[in-house]
Design a protein around this motif. Sequence first.
Motif, mmCIF file in Angstrom:
data_model
loop_
_atom_site.group_PDB
_atom_site.id
_atom_site.type_symbol
_atom_site.label_atom_id
_atom_site.label_comp_id
_atom_site.label_asym_id
_atom_site.label_seq_id
_atom_site.Cartn_x
_atom_site.Cartn_y
_atom_site.Cartn_z
ATOM 1 N N PRO A 1 2.237 4.602 -4.593
ATOM 2 C CA PRO A 1 1.655 3.537 -3.496
ATOM 3 C C PRO A 1 1.365 4.454 -2.150
ATOM 4 C CG PRO A 1 3.895 2.809 -4.414
ATOM 5 C CD PRO A 1 3.441 4.133 -4.999
ATOM 6 N N TYR B 1 10.292 3.227 -4.989
ATOM 7 C CA TYR B 1 10.382 4.142 -3.991
ATOM 8 C C TYR B 1 10.982 3.627 -2.827
ATOM 9 C CZ TYR B 1 6.824 6.645 -6.699
ATOM 10 O OH TYR B 1 6.122 7.225 -7.626
ATOM 11 N N TRP B 2 11.170 2.460 -2.396
ATOM 12 C CA TRP B 2 11.806 2.083 -1.182
ATOM 13 C C TRP B 2 13.284 2.541 -1.226
ATOM 14 C CZ3 TRP B 2 15.784 -1.230 -0.378
ATOM 15 C CH2 TRP B 2 16.080 -2.328 -1.352
ATOM 16 N N ALA C 1 13.738 6.193 -1.159
ATOM 17 C CA ALA C 1 13.275 6.638 0.274
ATOM 18 C C ALA C 1 14.718 6.338 1.150
ATOM 19 C CB ALA C 1 12.194 6.069 0.958
ATOM 20 N N LEU D 1 13.031 -0.637 5.674
ATOM 21 C CA LEU D 1 13.015 -0.673 4.269
ATOM 22 C C LEU D 1 13.765 -1.430 3.460
ATOM 23 C CD1 LEU D 1 12.896 3.138 3.775
ATOM 24 C CD2 LEU D 1 11.115 1.819 3.120
ATOM 25 N N TRP E 1 1.808 4.089 0.820
ATOM 26 C CA TRP E 1 2.878 4.222 1.777
ATOM 27 C C TRP E 1 3.570 5.236 1.525
ATOM 28 C CZ3 TRP E 1 8.118 3.924 1.188
ATOM 29 C CH2 TRP E 1 8.646 3.061 0.001
ATOM 30 N N VAL E 2 3.897 5.528 0.171
ATOM 31 C CA VAL E 2 4.755 6.388 -0.267
ATOM 32 C C VAL E 2 4.075 8.039 0.006
ATOM 33 C CG1 VAL E 2 5.974 7.787 -2.323
ATOM 34 C CG2 VAL E 2 5.934 5.206 -2.137
ATOM 35 N N PRO F 1 9.265 -2.652 0.404
ATOM 36 C CA PRO F 1 7.522 -2.329 0.021
ATOM 37 C C PRO F 1 7.553 -1.848 -1.275
ATOM 38 C CG PRO F 1 8.575 -0.415 1.183
ATOM 39 C CD PRO F 1 9.515 -1.428 1.228
#
Lengths: 69, 168
Positions: free
Chosen positions: A13, B86-87, B90, B147, A15-16, B152
């Motif tokens: 994505p 991913y969130w 992160a 987050l 945002w990543v 996301p």
Amino acid sequence: MSSAPPGSPPGTPRWVKVSAIVAVVVALLLVALLLLGGENHGPGRHTSSDGGAQPSTVVEGHTPPAGGH
Amino acid sequence: MLMPPGVRRFALTAHVVSSVGWLGAIAVFLALSLAGLMADEARAVRAAYLAMDLAAWSVLVPLALASLLTGLVQGLGTNWGLFRHYWVLAKLLLTGVATLVLLAYTQTISSIAGVAEQNAPLEDVRSLSPALHAAVAVVVLLTTTALAIYKPRGLTRYGWRKQHEQRG
């Protein structure tokens, strides 16, 4: 070992990607700051070589004014 | 292993309390560090750095470790996983790095508090470093909180494979 699932995996994505770029830039800035001001970073800034706390003015040979600041 | 609903809610409560509590404690730490920089009275400056040292060891470190540990439990004990989204990844990275920096920085805080405890001139006691570290920590912890709330979209390759395995 299991076989690969059908279809192609999702792309990364946006945002990543943006966050990763920001993180790399911030990390590089931090490394640069640490290299430039390394002597003033960390607990050693506030301690003498024997491990005891010592005011930096004493190290620098500066005498504080009488009565303190 | 997935947690049953009751345990999951309890673990989530522990994670939210420790994470938001850590953010609040950092905000107090930031206020103390600014007081140490700007207060006129010597006793107030020295007290601020001594309070920061106490807060670092007795509040910040326990909350940081609790936040990291309960976050790991949340990831491993639910379908979210640790490396599927991913969130989550992160958040894990940010929390891990923030905890490591905090653990390393407690030594600096103790050192500054040691100088504050002695009769050193105020200009040697005052330090911009705690305020800078606390300000960055507030930004990092606000990011992890955002987050967790916004979640996301975005599956990692590993998460995508796992999703297909579960469907198959």
